[in-house]
Enzyme design. Structure first.
Site, PDB file in Angstrom:
ATOM      1  N   LYS A 233       0.815  -1.211   0.000  1.00  0.00           N
ATOM      2  CA  LYS A 233       0.000   0.000   0.000  1.00  0.00           C
ATOM      3  C   LYS A 233       0.857   1.275   0.000  1.00  0.00           C
ATOM      4  CE  LYS A 233      -4.403  -1.392   0.363  1.00  0.00           C
ATOM      5  NZ  LYS A 233      -4.311  -2.847   0.210  1.00  0.00           N
ATOM      6  N   ASP A 309      -9.934  -1.297  -3.634  1.00  0.00           N
ATOM      7  CA  ASP A 309     -10.282  -1.400  -2.215  1.00  0.00           C
ATOM      8  C   ASP A 309      -9.809  -0.154  -1.455  1.00  0.00           C
ATOM      9  OD1 ASP A 309      -7.658  -2.496  -2.901  1.00  0.00           O
ATOM     10  OD2 ASP A 309      -7.401  -2.827  -0.755  1.00  0.00           O
ATOM     11  N   ASP A 310     -10.435   0.076  -0.312  1.00  0.00           N
ATOM     12  CA  ASP A 310     -10.056   1.143   0.616  1.00  0.00           C
ATOM     13  C   ASP A 310     -10.000   2.512  -0.072  1.00  0.00           C
ATOM     14  OD1 ASP A 310      -9.859  -0.964   2.334  1.00  0.00           O
ATOM     15  OD2 ASP A 310      -7.689  -0.903   2.562  1.00  0.00           O
ATOM     16  N   TYR A 363     -15.583  -5.275  -0.369  1.00  0.00           N
ATOM     17  CA  TYR A 363     -14.887  -6.564  -0.457  1.00  0.00           C
ATOM     18  C   TYR A 363     -15.073  -7.455   0.764  1.00  0.00           C
ATOM     19  CZ  TYR A 363     -11.351  -4.095   2.360  1.00  0.00           C
ATOM     20  OH  TYR A 363     -10.710  -3.373   3.335  1.00  0.00           O
ATOM     21  N   TRP A 416      -8.460 -13.100  -0.335  1.00  0.00           N
ATOM     22  CA  TRP A 416      -7.405 -12.247   0.219  1.00  0.00           C
ATOM     23  C   TRP A 416      -7.524 -12.404   1.722  1.00  0.00           C
ATOM     24  CZ3 TRP A 416      -5.648  -6.892  -1.863  1.00  0.00           C
ATOM     25  CH2 TRP A 416      -4.879  -6.215  -0.918  1.00  0.00           C
ATOM     26  N   ASN A 453      -2.132 -12.293   3.444  1.00  0.00           N
ATOM     27  CA  ASN A 453      -1.486 -10.985   3.608  1.00  0.00           C
ATOM     28  C   ASN A 453      -0.597 -11.054   4.843  1.00  0.00           C
ATOM     29  OD1 ASN A 453      -0.846  -8.307   3.276  1.00  0.00           O
ATOM     30  ND2 ASN A 453      -2.824  -7.515   3.935  1.00  0.00           N
TER      31      ASN A 453
END
Length: 773
Positions: A233, A309-310, A363, A416, A453
């Protein structure tokens, strides 16, 4: 750069037999100086689908014949040769199966051998008949006495990856001994359950180093993981500055990662997260995406992901609002438009490209949403959708959940899995084995694989990732405790016991219901100790104290043992703060026990000396931000220093709980690793019933990150009429120790006034102390 050593994952001399129902000790006499009575137990990780053995075997000879076919996987050949060298083989005579040279005492057949004529040759010389493997990435490893007094080893894969995995398994069945290693007579047939098995570097915070990633890729290949997704990220070129090309030096690093991934049979997926700044309808933004992907294609990347995402899904540009504003769900329409165009104009125009992967903005939710419904309708059916399970960090992921979400998205799901990631709690390590995942998360339920992750700590992540690899390969046979044991033996066999203690002290997660093995072991000893101390039974308190001292000595000694025995400087650097904290807990625990024993014995001087040492240890502990999951130890130290917490074990109530498992009783359970959390509003409270009226003058609040900026401490005798005894208007979280004039009370409440964050209020412990005056 640290050299990556790829030696036997777990040698056959490990102490536990781990393929239940298929594998038993091999009564193989050792040759030479070894005792004939010794036996061996072989362990293969991940656990294979089928393993049969006899009580026979044979030694490798210093001279070995290696028969391959044209095009045998080079990585498998290299892996096998290195293993043979380390096993004592000095000469490898190579030949092609079209003209095999069979003069050596031991012959190894390595390849896919899909040609029926080639298979007949192997069957003729080895006597092995059932050598067919039809499963993708599957392999066969068989060792047997053949014709003409030759010993044969067959390593045959369905494909190149299967052949490579076969060499990994062969390394594990070799029994280490002086001279050359011993080969037990076995037949192994194995293949993966999950098609995609891997890791996603998708956390927030400092990304891994280049050397971290190289070591990770070697680890993945060794453990039959076939996927790595590059998506840190906080790599600016992945997310915030996604339009900009990578600098030349970074491109070179990525090229080396791609090459290393290929050597380890790992698919390198390059991900871009453009959602914060992209204009979905923009031709220039699409071109920037394609240019970025093309640069990666040019260095060998063949798998790509576009992540959404996010992000704020709102359409921020006038162009997007004009183009998609009339759709039933504009964000879904805009995202689908981008995904489909990239899929058409890049993925499908590049022969050999893997299917595009995405993460939708919704998600983790439990059910459908207007966004999800429209996204499913519009996104092209061949695009893979990643899903975290129900919840960002899902305690469980079931096949029933998968059926439901697959029915919503109507696309293949790639899990994920946000475990063991710790970016949401950066001062914790999650080293427990993977738990809570059904064994049938398979394509039949819409799931084509799982990517875990990991933590920001790359080396420490290998401990739980070993268990993730075990689960993904063969979930039907997966045993978390057994898998963790094998992980620790591989990671640092010589330091198994102290490493196991350290893992137990870094164990609690939402996946295992915040289980704390150290606390489970120590808590009954603490209870015995305090019961005996309150009864002033010197003999009993001494015995209970000795048992506690043994546990605290283990905590104090484990860090030193790990630093001496673990030959992994990167791991030791990553966990240094945690080791320091574990050592201090052991030291403080010893001082607390000795202090109480001295008090019981009337030795005031010794008690004072131990109290001083305890205070000094606690001061040092407070300076270390890292946290361990041994929550009963801090509360034990607190009681030794300040007296009994009247709230511990009593009945608690609250205005609300954020979720069903963050209940108020967890704030009074004597464990500062469990917590209560409220709903997200200011006017929330938690109270405790002390059981009877006490004279109290101190409360301690152990806040989680969601703390109260402003709150009141209130007391009551009947639970109806409340009196304010303290008001805080500017707390900074952490631990609030609140002293007030002594007051008679049975009930004590923390009444929230204003939160410090958008979350609610969350307390690890809510402690109340009796006045000593």
């Amino acid at each position: 750069m640290e050299k990556v050593v790829k030696r036997k994952a777990i040698k056959a001399v490990v102490s536990a037999c781990l393929v239940s129902g298929l594998l038993a000790p091999l009564d193989i006499p050792k040759i030479g100086k070894a005792k004939a009575s010794e036996t061996y137990e072989i362990t293969v990780s991940p656990i294979p689908k089928s393993l049969e053995k006899t009580d026979k075997g044979f030694p490798l000879n210093p001279k070995v014949g290696l028969v391959t076919e044209t095009g045998t996987d080079p990585a498998a050949v290299a892996e096998l040769k290195q293993a043979l060298k380390e096993a004592g083989v000095t000469t490898v005579v190579e030949s092609n199966i079209k003209n095999p040279m069979l003069q050596a005492p031991v012959i190894i057949w390595l390849g896919e051998f899909s040609d029926p004529d080639e298979m007949k040759i192997i069957q003729q010389y080895t006597g092995l008949q059932d050598l067919e493997m039809t499963k993708k990435e599957g392999y066969i490893v068989a060792s047997k006495h053949g014709t003409n007094n030759k010993k044969h080893i067959v390593i045959s894969g369905h494909d190149e990856t299967g052949t490579y995995y076969g060499t990994q398994t062969f390394e594990q069945i070799m029994v280490e001994r002086k001279g050359t290693d011993w080969i037990p007579e076995v037949e192994i047939k194995d293949w993966p359950t999950m098609p995609i098995r891997g890791s996603i570097e998708g956390f927030y915070g400092a990304p891994w180093s280049h050397e971290d990633r190289l070591r990770q890729l070697a680890f993945y290949g060794k453990h039959k993981m076939n996927s790595y997704i590059y998506a840190p990220k906080d790599d600016p070129y992945h997310r915030e500055r996604w339009k900009e090309p990578y600098p030349v030096g970074k491109i070179a690093e990525l090229a080396q990662l791609v090459k290393t991934a290929k050597e380890n049979h790992v698919t390198f997926t390059f991900a871009i997260s453009p959602g914060n700044t992209i204009t979905y309808s923009s031709e220039s933004d699409l071109k920037a995406l394609i240019d970025k992907a093309q640069a990666m294609w040019d260095i060998g990347v063949r798998s790509f992901a576009l992540y959404l995402d996010d992000i704020d899904p709102s359409l921020h540009s006038p162009e997007d609002r004009a183009m998609f504003g009339g759709d039933p769900n504009p964000p879904a329409a805009a995202q689908a438009y981008l995904l489909n165009r990239f899929n058409e104009e890049f993925i499908k125009k590049h022969s050999g490209a893997e299917r595009l992967i995405t993460v939708p903005t919704d998600y983790y939710q439990a059910g459908t949403t207007p966004y999800r419904k429209r996204f499913a309708e519009l996104v092209q059916s061949d695009i893979i959708v990643q899903w975290t399970g129900i919840g960002v960090v899902a305690p469980t992921i079931t096949s029933q959940d998968a059926d439901k979400i697959h029915g919503i998205f109507k696309h293949d799901l790639l899990i994920w899995d946000n475990y063991p990631v710790n970016d949401f709690d950066r001062n914790r390590l999650f080293l427990a084995p993977l738990t809570g995942r059904d064994s049938d998360l398979t394509p039949e339920h819409g799931v084509i694989g799982l990517t875990a992750n990991p933590m920001n700590e790359a080396e420490a992540s290998k401990i739980p990732l070993f268990t993730v690899a075990d689960y993904m390969w063969n979930p039907e046979a997966y045993d978390p405790a057994d898998s963790l044991k094998r992980s620790l033996k591989e990671f640092a066999g010589a330091a198994f016991e102290p490493l196991n203690l350290f893992v137990e002290a870094s164990y609690a997660t939402s996946l295992n219901n915040n289980r704390e093995p150290v606390s489970e072991r120590v808590k009954p000893l603490i209870e015995q100790f305090w019961t005996a101390a309150e009864a002033k039974d010197f003999q009993a308190v001494t015995a209970a104290g000795e048992a506690l001292l043994q546990e605290f000595a283990r905590m104090k000694q484990a860090p030193k043992q790990l630093r001496e025995k673990v030959a992994n400087p990167n791991f030791l650097k990553e966990v240094d703060g945690y080791l320091n904290k574990l050592e201090l807990y052991g030291q403080a625990g010893e001082a607390a026990v000795h202090m109480v024993l001295a008090q019981q014995n009337g030795d005031t001087a010794e008690a004072a000396a131990q109290r001083l040492e305890l205070k000094q240890s606690l001061t040092a502990l407070d300076k270390i931000p890292q946290k361990l999951s041994i929550g009963v130890v801090p509360t034990f130290l607190e009681r030794a220093l300040n007296g009994k917490n009247l709230a511990e074990g009593k009945t608690a109530a609250a205005s609300s709980s954020e979720v069903s498992w963050l209940t108020p009783d967890l704030a009074v359970d004597g464990n500062n690793n469990t917590r209560w959390a409220s709903l997200y509003s200011d006017n929330q409270w938690i109270s405790v019933d002390l059981g009877k009226v006490y004279s109290i003058d101190k409360v301690k609040l152990y806040w989680e990150a969601a703390y109260g900026k402003q709150y009141k401490i209130q007391v009551s005798k009947d639970g109806n009429q409340w009196t304010d005894v303290y008001t805080e208007l500017n707390s900074n979280g952490g631990t609030d120790e609140i002293q007030f004039p002594a007051v008679e009370a049975r009930y004590v409440k923390m009444q929230g006034i204003k939160r410090a964050s958008d979350w609610g209020y969350s307390l690890y412990e809510f402690s109340v102390f009796e006045s000593q005056n």
